[in-house]
Scaffold this motif. Structure first.
Motif, short mmCIF file in Angstrom:
data_model
loop_
_atom_site.label_atom_id
_atom_site.label_comp_id
_atom_site.label_asym_id
_atom_site.label_seq_id
_atom_site.Cartn_x
_atom_site.Cartn_y
_atom_site.Cartn_z
N GLU A 176 38.82 24.65 44.48
CA GLU A 176 37.69 24.36 44.98
C GLU A 176 37.60 22.86 43.64
OE1 GLU A 176 35.42 27.41 42.93
OE2 GLU A 176 35.51 29.18 44.45
N LEU A 177 37.58 22.40 43.01
CA LEU A 177 38.36 21.36 42.33
C LEU A 177 38.95 20.22 42.74
CD1 LEU A 177 38.26 23.02 38.46
CD2 LEU A 177 36.10 22.02 39.69
N GLY A 178 40.09 20.36 43.90
CA GLY A 178 40.24 19.64 44.55
C GLY A 178 42.28 19.35 43.94
N TYR A 179 42.54 20.00 43.00
CA TYR A 179 42.85 19.92 42.19
C TYR A 179 44.47 20.41 42.99
CZ TYR A 179 46.96 20.48 38.52
OH TYR A 179 47.90 20.59 38.15
N ARG A 180 45.91 19.20 43.45
CA ARG A 180 46.87 19.24 43.97
C ARG A 180 48.23 19.41 43.16
NH1 ARG A 180 43.77 21.10 46.87
NH2 ARG A 180 43.09 20.55 48.88
N LEU A 181 49.00 20.20 42.95
CA LEU A 181 49.87 20.20 42.45
C LEU A 181 51.10 19.96 42.51
CD1 LEU A 181 51.39 21.65 40.03
CD2 LEU A 181 51.79 23.33 40.75
N ARG B 144 42.08 33.80 40.69
CA ARG B 144 40.85 32.83 39.79
C ARG B 144 41.36 31.23 39.36
NH1 ARG B 144 37.00 34.73 34.37
NH2 ARG B 144 35.78 32.82 34.46
N ILE B 145 42.25 31.04 39.10
CA ILE B 145 42.67 30.12 37.96
C ILE B 145 43.43 29.06 39.37
CG2 ILE B 145 44.60 28.40 37.37
CD1 ILE B 145 44.58 30.67 35.03
N LEU B 146 43.71 29.42 40.26
CA LEU B 146 44.20 29.16 41.92
C LEU B 146 43.10 28.40 42.84
CD1 LEU B 146 47.28 30.65 42.47
CD2 LEU B 146 47.44 28.45 41.37
N LYS B 147 41.97 29.26 42.50
CA LYS B 147 40.96 29.17 43.14
C LYS B 147 40.15 28.07 42.78
CE LYS B 147 36.42 31.93 45.42
NZ LYS B 147 35.83 33.21 45.26
N MET C 139 38.25 11.34 40.73
CA MET C 139 37.90 11.77 38.80
C MET C 139 39.25 13.02 39.74
SD MET C 139 36.51 12.59 35.16
CE MET C 139 35.88 14.38 36.02
N LYS C 140 40.07 12.27 38.58
CA LYS C 140 41.68 13.36 38.58
C LYS C 140 41.29 14.35 37.90
CE LYS C 140 46.82 13.45 37.48
NZ LYS C 140 47.59 13.32 37.07
N VAL C 141 41.77 15.28 38.60
CA VAL C 141 41.41 17.64 37.54
C VAL C 141 42.61 17.20 37.30
CG1 VAL C 141 41.07 19.16 38.41
CG2 VAL C 141 40.10 18.00 39.98
N SER C 142 42.61 17.57 35.54
CA SER C 142 43.02 17.82 34.70
C SER C 142 43.36 19.79 34.50
CB SER C 142 43.00 17.29 32.94
OG SER C 142 41.75 17.71 33.10
N VAL C 143 44.43 19.94 34.19
CA VAL C 143 44.96 21.35 33.16
C VAL C 143 43.63 21.46 32.83
CG1 VAL C 143 45.53 22.65 32.10
CG2 VAL C 143 46.85 21.34 34.02
#
Length: 255
Positions: free
Chosen positions: A43-48, A36-39, A1-5
């Motif tokens: 961890e959630l697999g979010y890719r910008l 903290r946000i970037l970490k 599932m896509k990780v959202s903001v």
């Protein structure tokens, strides 16, 4: 599932606007909050989808015994810079020396620059040198180096096959007593070239005589001195020596 903001916002407790600003490295978010946000995002697999604006050509130096005198590396550096320019990228050169007291700080700055992509010249890198680069926040292409434990996208010289072809050439010219000139700084490339030499000698049932393997320095002056000592101490010589010099991915035999 896509990780959202919004998902990152729910987990960290920060507003979606703050999360978005941190992910896009905008001003107004303090370092502790941004970290903290970037970490959490990582961890959630979010890719910008970050925009790469420049190429960092990182030249790793352990002692300079290989790259300082090589005619190969300046040509590679020039080629990378020319290609980057043609694609509209600025090229920034970073010289990093593992023996420098500022090495860790310098490396942290390079590997956290998400607006750059890295071309890492790893000729002098040993296995234990690669681990810090696995934590990079940016993309890395490893050039003329590899690791058996960590995985990078790499562009490599055909070390083993080049040496093998050179030995086949010498055998085709009638040589049976073939010596090998090896560098005393045992980078991975040198080890794999020796594998190619021994493989073809074994294939043709030709013995590798220990006295025919000479270990010399990797610089011109130290190679000369080492070869001079070898010649003084060795009464019987082979009819040919193999020393691999990589120039534009070609191997040359020294007879």
């Amino acid at each position: 599932m896509k990780v959202s903001v919004r998902k990152i916002s729910e987990i960290t407790g920060f507003s979606p606007a703050t999360v978005s600003n941190a992910l896009n490295h905008k001003k107004g978010v303090n370092k502790e909050t941004a970290d903290r946000i970037l970490k959490t995002a990582e961890e959630l697999g979010y890719r910008l989808d970050e925009k790469i604006s420049k190429i960092r050509f990182v030249i790793f130096r352990r002692n300079g015994l290989i790259i300082d005198d090589s005619p190969f590396h300046p040509a590679v550096i020039e080629g990378v810079e020319r290609q980057a320019k043609s694609l509209g990228y600025e090229t920034v050169f970073n010289h990093v020396d593992i023996n420098d007291m500022e090495y860790g700080t310098q490396l942290q700055e390079i590997l956290s620059d998400t607006e750059s992509a890295i071309v890492l010249l790893g000729t002098e890198m040993l296995e234990e040198d690669f681990e810090p680069y696995t934590h990079a926040k940016n993309k890395i292409i490893l050039l003329d180096g590899w690791s058996d434990h960590y995985f990078f996208d790499s562009v490599l010289i055909s070390n083993t096959d080049s040496a093998a072809r050179a030995v086949e050439y010498l055998i085709g010219k009638g040589h049976r007593d073939i010596g090998y000139l090896r560098g005393d700084f045992r980078i991975q490339a040198f080890c794999y070239r020796e594998i190619g030499y021994r493989r073809i000698m074994d294939r043709h049932h030709l013995p590798v005589q220990p006295e025919y393997v000479a270990t010399v320095g990797t610089r011109i002056e130290t190679a000369y001195e080492g070869m001079q000592r070898y010649l003084e101490e060795t009464p019987i010589l082979p009819t040919a020596f193999l020393r691999i010099t990589i120039l534009s991915q070609s191997a040359r035999c020294r007879l």
